[in-house]
Motif scaffolding. Structure first.
Motif, mmCIF file in Angstrom:
data_model
loop_
_atom_site.group_PDB
_atom_site.id
_atom_site.type_symbol
_atom_site.label_atom_id
_atom_site.label_comp_id
_atom_site.label_asym_id
_atom_site.label_seq_id
_atom_site.Cartn_x
_atom_site.Cartn_y
_atom_site.Cartn_z
ATOM 1 N N ALA B 227 -42.036 71.827 -27.374
ATOM 2 C CA ALA B 227 -41.438 71.457 -28.665
ATOM 3 C C ALA B 227 -41.424 72.649 -29.613
ATOM 4 O O ALA B 227 -40.394 72.946 -30.241
ATOM 5 C CB ALA B 227 -42.216 70.294 -29.273
ATOM 6 N N GLU B 231 -38.021 74.595 -31.157
ATOM 7 C CA GLU B 231 -37.771 74.781 -32.585
ATOM 8 C C GLU B 231 -37.670 76.254 -32.943
ATOM 9 O O GLU B 231 -36.783 76.670 -33.686
ATOM 10 C CB GLU B 231 -38.897 74.117 -33.392
ATOM 11 N N THR B 344 -32.205 69.257 -32.848
ATOM 12 C CA THR B 344 -33.422 69.958 -32.437
ATOM 13 C C THR B 344 -34.665 69.281 -32.991
ATOM 14 O O THR B 344 -35.630 69.029 -32.264
ATOM 15 C CB THR B 344 -33.397 71.408 -32.950
ATOM 16 N N ALA B 348 -37.587 67.634 -30.852
ATOM 17 C CA ALA B 348 -38.958 68.153 -30.933
ATOM 18 C C ALA B 348 -39.913 67.046 -31.365
ATOM 19 O O ALA B 348 -41.037 66.945 -30.863
ATOM 20 C CB ALA B 348 -39.022 69.323 -31.908
#
Lengths: 527, 527
Positions: B227, B231, B344, B348
């Motif tokens: 994650a 990012e 995104t 995440a």
């Protein structure tokens, strides 16, 4: 590595059936099957048999020392340590054995020196304090060696720390109990030395298995694995008309039985630890065979392997495209087939040439190949660029399948800015060829029909929301979603092409890394 | 895993400087630096200290047995074998120790039985034949055990085969030399048993370090690493305006110092062997702590890890896009920023929720999160679809930067097929927002200016052919090439988006795998 480099045949390979004399499999007893498997395993790499017989020979030699009585009478029971040393030190490759031997020797030496010093200190402190000092020192040696072997830069010497620990304990305790610690320690050292020498001699003189050779072959094999996997993946992508696609949820992401090269490529991706371990062993080996000079750059092999893995990540992404839920229509893929295939074949050829050069320890410039790879990639780029309307205007196409837009802005501009450069002409004829190929495809297998095939897959994405489609006004909402997916589907071809282009871009780094290896390892030049 | 989950701060982290009391680094002696490094290493994971002290305790306990004389008088010199056993058997985790203990016990037992049998056979054959039979048997035991430990399915028991080899040699030889083989063998067995029992008791009762717990935390950490890396990669992609980009040839593909999360993600990719090893150890552990029922599905952890790696491959491909030579113009990336960022962040968040659920051993449905991820991804798809003209018509834009094409075929069609669905309206307003954002960008930082920045990078691809540009009619040929690259550059945004979408598609499989784990491990339900 295994001879079948030229072409990839995509078929389901049943692994254990590779053997020569596989007659009827049915009705075979488990014992026979087991024997055949073992035989197969041995035949795959005869070094395995060599290694086994060498271990047998080494323990036999050491045992003979004891059986013939003379050394036994000199060293006493300590002589059995030589057997232990052989069993623990004998590794597959020469380098690994040297490494273990070094760990063992240095560990024993340090432990011996420290134990004898400690013994003198303890004895000097008097009868009562002696056991306490010994016990305390054992505790600290145990704790400190255990802590140090966890430290990242010392992890390769883990075995050495174990040796220090038990050698120290053995010497100091048997010294305390049996008296004459130096005599005990020395006897044991000699025994260990005998075992170590036998191990090293047998391992390095009798059919030696060199870690360097293994690393060399492993790297060459990786090059071929990536090339094979690239070709396999692209071929499958272009051949897949969406009809024979299994239900996505069933293709668990980790086993594609019909993609043998993919498995090899994934093995390459997971091989970083192995590469480092083998290179670490290779560093301990003296010059041998083809690797004739000192300080041979084994660490460069690891670096080339890392760059190759970096390329292989793109192959994994291409493979992801191949098995993605959202697929470009078959006819669209067909339209770009010549360019994609050409770029793929050139890239795979470059990879194989690099692998072959490393294998033959030759250093060639490969300028022609590189140029061809780049120009074929540029052709693919240009083709994607000129036909980008195909990638985005799927709405129109769906409304009137056989009619193709004849004049497109991007095309016109290219044509008005006409210069004498031959590439433009080439790409124009290419352009027409593409258009006709596309038309042919569209006519032969109507767009709607293909779309229907795709539909199942589109429906199944996102798989979690399938249930939502069942109720509500499916028609309008679905239509809306379908349009979006169609366009995205067409763009997925652009993704595939981009990944392929990125793969080629990374090949530059691979060529550089290989060239550096060739220079440092002094491969013979061959221009 | 280390507390800083919420946001990613992209900065160059100087690893050893993490400590609390880092005063002036300059003028510090190497010894002090070394001590601080070691202290830092210990503080990172206090289990390391625990483990070291436990090893010290175990060897101390065994040594005491010998120092206090009583066991020594019973077993004689054989008692030193218990120390050897501790040094060799004591592993980091409880499971690994149990596994080693099992190997050691079974290996010793088999070797003992076989050695005693062989001894009787040899003795029955008479004085002269005896040494030959013993020598031959040693050779065969060495060869056969060495071959078997290479066999893939037997590799985990490698240590057991080593034990068989040296135990057999020791028993049969000391039996031959010292007579009374059964007495010798038994004494040694008891000693080894004492060492083994001490090891197992200390390891599993004194601050036990469970492999299961390690595996659990490792998996949770991997979720967060992927994650974070996603990012970080997307944030950098959107923030990169091409100005601060280092020369590509200098960023060797393996060290991006300013991307700490990427390193963790790559470590996750290389962790398959580690996962399997730890899971293999965990299987040997009895129910403990949070893992309270028998046959806890440790192998499911490995499977979830594999699916997670499958997702991480897409992150690697995204990362490849980020560092690719061919980049989408900054303003184009800005135009799609809200959609990309949204998708995104949702993805995440889903990843972190999955990790958190596993960490808390909860089983929740995450339906809302999944829906949000899917709808944000669909929004991204739709946005790319509607603005696909931006991705392909860069020729026109280059000719007249501030003037944007107002009516596009793809747009008109979407609008004519207008239905009452709210999403269309939403996307329309979105559409205008995007257009204005794009115009703003184009005006603020003129397209040509951006292109000039890009140019350096375009020139440098393919890096091998840079020299070709120096001579010849650079203008016409270059212009031609530049056009192609510009379009491809714009398409690279589509690639980035497609990869992101594919990542999200794979999350479905991750959710399924995690759910299967939750069901099999009987996590408590929390709907």
């Amino acid at each position: 590595m295994n001879g079948k480099k030229g072409s990839i045949v995509i078929k389901i390979v049943d692994r254990p059936e590779n053997g020569k004399k596989d007659s009827g499999d049915a009705g075979e007893s488990p014992a026979r099957k087991w024997i055949r498997d073992v035989w197969q395993f041995a035949k795959e790499d005869m070094n395995r048999i060599t290694f086994s017989l060498k271990v047998g020979l080494a323990v036999l030699l050491v045992s003979l020392l004891i059986l013939i009585r003379a050394p036994y009478e000199v060293f006493g029971t300590s002589i059995i340590w030589s057997i232990l040393t052989v069993a623990i030190m004998f590794e597959y490759t020469v380098g690994a054995t040297f490494n273990r031997g070094f760990n063992r020797a240095l560990g024993s030496l340090l432990a011996g020196i420290f134990a004898i010093t400690m013994m003198q200190v303890a004895m000097a402190c008097g009868q009562i304090a002696e056991p306490y000092i010994i016990a305390l020192s054992i505790f600290f040696v145990g704790a400190i060696t255990s802590f140090m072997k966890l430290y990242p830069s010392l992890v390769p010497y883990e075995y050495g720390f174990r040796v220090i620990l038990f050698t120290y304990c053995l010497i100091i305790i048997s010294g305390y109990r049996m008296g004459n610690p130096i005599r005990t320690a020395m006897d044991r050292m000699y025994s260990i030395a005998i075992g170590g020498i036998v191990t090293v001699l047998v391992n390095s003189l009798v059919f030696p298995i060199w870690a360097g050779e293994q690393l060399h072959l492993e790297l060459v094999g990786s090059f071929n694995a990536v090339a094979d996997s690239l070709e396999e993946c692209v071929k499958k992508y272009l051949a897949d008309d969406g009809s024979s696609h299994p239900e996505f949820s069933k293709t668990v992401m980790d086993d594609f039985a019909d993609e043998p090269a993919f498995h090899k490529c994934r093995a390459t991706l997971n091989s970083s630890a192995k590469f480092e371990a083998v290179a670490n062993s290779a560093k301990w080996e003296p010059p041998h065979g083809r690797f004739r000079h000192f300080f041979y750059p084994w660490s460069e092999y690891v670096k080339v392997g890392a760059v190759l893995r970096h390329c292989a990540y793109e192959v994994m992404a291409l493979h992801g495209c191949l098995h993605s839920e959202i697929q470009a229509p078959y006819n669209l893929r067909c339209a770009f087939q010549p360019e994609i295939l050409d770029a793929t074949n050139q890239a795979a050829e470059l990879l194989r040439s690099l692998g072959k050069d490393i294998n033959n320890m030759k250093r060639s410039l490969l300028t022609n190949l590189l140029k061809r790879v780049h120009s074929s990639t540029e052709r693919l780029q240009r083709s994607i660029d000129m036909h980008s309307y195909l990638l985005t205007s799927s709405h129109e196409i769906q409304d009137c399948p056989p009619k193709l837009p004849i004049s497109q802005p991007s095309n016109t501009i290219t044509r008005t800015s006409k210069d004498s450069h031959s590439q433009v002409e080439e790409s124009e004829s290419n352009d027409e060829k593409l258009n006709s190929a596309y038309t042919k495809q569209v006519q032969g297998d109507s767009y709607h029909e293909t779309m229907r095939k795709q539909q199942r897959r589109l429906y199944s994405w996102p798989s979690r929301e399938v249930d939502d489609y069942e109720d509500g006004d499916v028609d309008t909402e679905m239509l809306q979603k379908m349009r979006t997916f169609e366009s995205t589907a067409a763009l997925s071809l652009a993704t595939f092409a981009s990944l392929l282009i990125e793969f080629v871009a990374r090949l530059d780094h691979l060529v550089d890394a290989t060239d550096l290896l060739a220079r440092m390892a002094k491969f013979k030049e061959d221009y």
